[in-house]
Design an enzyme around this catalytic site. Structure first.
Site, short mmCIF file in Angstrom:
data_model
loop_
_atom_site.label_atom_id
_atom_site.label_comp_id
_atom_site.label_asym_id
_atom_site.label_seq_id
_atom_site.Cartn_x
_atom_site.Cartn_y
_atom_site.Cartn_z
CB CYS A 288 -0.92 -0.01 1.21
SG CYS A 288 -2.05 1.39 1.25
CB CYS B 213 -1.56 3.86 8.11
SG CYS B 213 -2.63 4.46 6.77
NE ARG C 30 -17.23 -5.95 14.16
CZ ARG C 30 -17.57 -5.12 13.17
NH1 ARG C 30 -16.66 -4.42 12.56
NH2 ARG C 30 -18.82 -5.01 12.78
CB CYS D 15 -0.84 -0.14 8.24
SG CYS D 15 -1.62 -1.41 7.22
CB CYS E 291 -18.44 -5.60 5.75
SG CYS E 291 -17.51 -4.16 6.30
CB CYS F 272 -18.28 -0.63 9.70
SG CYS F 272 -17.08 -1.44 10.79
CB CYS G 2 -15.30 -7.62 6.80
SG CYS G 2 -14.58 -6.00 6.50
N1 SAM Z 1 -6.74 0.34 3.22
C1 SAM Z 1 -8.01 0.54 3.73
C2 SAM Z 1 -8.07 1.65 4.78
O1 SAM Z 1 -7.07 2.01 5.31
O2 SAM Z 1 -9.18 2.13 5.04
C3 SAM Z 1 -8.64 -0.71 4.32
C4 SAM Z 1 -7.79 -1.68 5.11
S1 SAM Z 1 -7.04 -1.07 6.62
C5 SAM Z 1 -5.92 -2.34 7.00
C6 SAM Z 1 -8.39 -1.16 7.78
C7 SAM Z 1 -8.14 -0.75 9.19
O3 SAM Z 1 -7.38 -1.71 9.87
C8 SAM Z 1 -7.38 0.53 9.45
O4 SAM Z 1 -8.16 1.67 9.29
C9 SAM Z 1 -6.97 0.38 10.90
O5 SAM Z 1 -7.95 0.93 11.74
C10 SAM Z 1 -6.92 -1.15 11.08
N2 SAM Z 1 -5.55 -1.61 11.35
C11 SAM Z 1 -4.54 -1.72 10.45
N3 SAM Z 1 -3.40 -2.13 11.04
C12 SAM Z 1 -3.69 -2.29 12.36
C13 SAM Z 1 -2.92 -2.68 13.49
N4 SAM Z 1 -1.62 -2.97 13.39
N5 SAM Z 1 -3.53 -2.73 14.69
C14 SAM Z 1 -4.85 -2.43 14.80
N6 SAM Z 1 -5.62 -2.05 13.76
C15 SAM Z 1 -5.05 -1.97 12.56
C1 DTB Z 2 -11.08 -2.89 11.81
O1 DTB Z 2 -11.46 -1.91 12.50
N1 DTB Z 2 -10.17 -3.75 12.20
C2 DTB Z 2 -9.92 -4.72 11.15
C3 DTB Z 2 -10.95 -4.34 10.08
N2 DTB Z 2 -11.54 -3.17 10.62
C4 DTB Z 2 -10.57 -4.18 8.68
C5 DTB Z 2 -8.51 -4.77 10.71
C6 DTB Z 2 -7.53 -5.07 11.83
C7 DTB Z 2 -6.21 -5.25 11.20
C8 DTB Z 2 -5.14 -5.67 12.17
C9 DTB Z 2 -3.83 -5.82 11.53
C10 DTB Z 2 -3.75 -6.87 10.47
O2 DTB Z 2 -4.22 -8.03 10.68
O3 DTB Z 2 -3.18 -6.61 9.40
FE1 SF4 Z 3 -2.87 1.16 3.37
FE2 SF4 Z 3 -2.75 0.01 5.75
FE3 SF4 Z 3 -3.18 2.60 5.60
FE4 SF4 Z 3 -5.12 0.88 4.79
S1 SF4 Z 3 -4.33 1.13 6.86
S2 SF4 Z 3 -4.42 2.73 3.73
S3 SF4 Z 3 -3.82 -0.76 3.97
S4 SF4 Z 3 -1.30 1.54 4.92
#
Ligand code: SAM
Ligand code: DTB
Ligand code: SF4
Length: 331
Positions: free
Chosen positions: A55, A59, A263, A62, A131, A191, A99
């Site tokens: 990506c 973030c 959740r 992430c 979702c 959500c 989802c």
């Molecule tokens: N890329 C899209 C976005 O950012 O909206 C969708 C996927 S993103 C991985 C969805 C959500 O996962 C993020 O908004 C964040 O709240 C959660 N998330 C990602 N990495 C995480 C982590 N290490 N711990 C907890 N939540 C995480």
């Molecule tokens: C949300 O609030 N938590 C989920 C889902 N929406 C998409 C994602 C959590 C991701 C945790 C890190 C991972 O597994 O990559």
């Molecule tokens: Fe990309 Fe992760 Fe940020 Fe979603 S949360 S926009 S997958 S870097």
């Protein structure tokens, strides 16, 4: 305005609730939960990463951001049939919401999006609530997803508007709010939640909860994630989230948004069953099930079944709100 959709909370009111003595806060949240919801019911959702890693966003939490070395294997968009196989298995294991997550900054109008639309149609036809979480959406894209049968769209605010730029610099809080508007206007349920453990203050958490609970309509689901600390991300050495902070967030969300599905999301592998039980008591009524979130581990269906049995919880059926509304209209 209905008492369960009060959206004129002041920041001070949210602050007062959040800072109540812990047991008083849990008691009040449990009371609201009992009044508005069936406390034995927990919504069981399954996540699948349909496009993983690589990506372009930054973030800081992430594992899927291309700029961090996290060891996540990049995977192009999955085939529809493979996704439907996962959805069927999730349904057999008792999940009612499926989802699909993509590591995209935003949706583009291309063949990948057409394929996602087909996936949405397919999962919908299995009788599951579908979702997606695909990043930013335009109004037209949200409408196309709605027409394909999308039930909910996940798009998290993650933290307060003030702290946002410490965590993400490649998009703004307003970008997030705009997508959420587009989703709402397309008639798809919202959500939207956040993460704790990013280094934010209590005030940042309070402000995020204030933003969520003063939207014209409360989000139908609010995921509360504890940061999963992934090696290679800038936040890998953050301290572990204190369970009492998680409980405080859940309880405050429950009081502010009585009928929302709150959740208990990422972070459950680091929580005991007793700790999770307190989260359910404080008003959590939804989880992600299955041994993987998007890229990180999660308790298995078997472990959760044992926990549900022990605590006297049962999985909520799919489309329950719509079924209840239809029954009221008939009688
Ligand atoms: N890329 C899209 C976005 O950012 O909206 C969708 C996927 S993103 C991985 C969805 C959500 O996962 C993020 O908004 C964040 O709240 C959660 N998330 C990602 N990495 C995480 C982590 N290490 N711990 C907890 N939540 C995480
Ligand atoms: C949300 O609030 N938590 C989920 C889902 N929406 C998409 C994602 C959590 C991701 C945790 C890190 C991972 O597994 O990559
Ligand atoms: Fe990309 Fe992760 Fe940020 Fe979603 S949360 S926009 S997958 S870097």
């Amino acid at each position: 305005m209905n008492t369960f959709n009060r959206n004129d909370w002041s920041v001070e009111e949210v602050q007062d609730i959040y800072h109540l003595p812990l047991l008083e806060l849990i008691y009040r949240a449990a009371t609201v939960h009992r009044k508005y919801n069936d406390t034995a019911e927990v919504q069981v959702c399954t996540l699948l990463s349909i496009k993983t890693g690589g990506c372009i966003e930054d973030c800081a939490y992430c594992p899927q951001a291309a700029r961090y070395n996290t060891g996540v294997n990049i995977k192009a968009l999955m085939a529809k049939d493979e996704v439907l196989d996962y959805a069927r298995k999730a349904k057999e294991a008792g999940s009612t919401r499926f989802c699909m997550g993509a590591a995209w900054r935003e949706v583009r109008d291309n063949r990948d999006f057409d394929r996602v639309l087909d996936m949405v149609k397919g999962v919908n036809s299995l009788g599951m609530e579908v979702c997606c979480t695909l990043g930013m959406l335009t109004e037209q894209q949200a409408e196309k997803l709605a027409d394909a049968g999308l039930y909910a769209y996940n798009h998290n605010l993650d933290t307060s508007s003030e702290y946002y730029s410490e965590i993400i610099t490649t998009r703004t809080y307003n970008d997030r709010l705009k997508t959420l508007d587009n989703v709402r206007n397309a008639g798809v349920t919202v959500c939207c939640g956040g993460i704790i453990g990013l280094g934010e203050t209590h005030d940042d958490r309070i402000k995020m909860l204030h933003t969520l609970s003063t939207m014209p309509k409360h989000p139908e689901s609010v995921p509360v994630n504890a940061l999963v600390r992934v090696k290679g991300t800038p936040l890998e050495n953050n301290p572990k989230v204190d369970i009492w902070d998680m409980i405080r967030m859940i309880a405050t969300a429950r009081i502010l948004m009585p009928k929302t599905m709150v959740r208990l999301s990422a972070g459950r592998t680091e929580m005991s069953v007793a700790e999770q039980a307190l989260c359910f008591l404080a008003g959590a009524n939804s989880i992600f099930a299955g041994d993987k979130l998007l890229t990180t581990p999660n308790p298995s269906f078997e472990e959760d079944n044992i926990m549900f049995e022990l605590l006297g919880l049962k999985a909520r059926e799919a489309f329950k709100d719509e079924k209840d509304a239809a029954e009221i209209n008939v009688s």
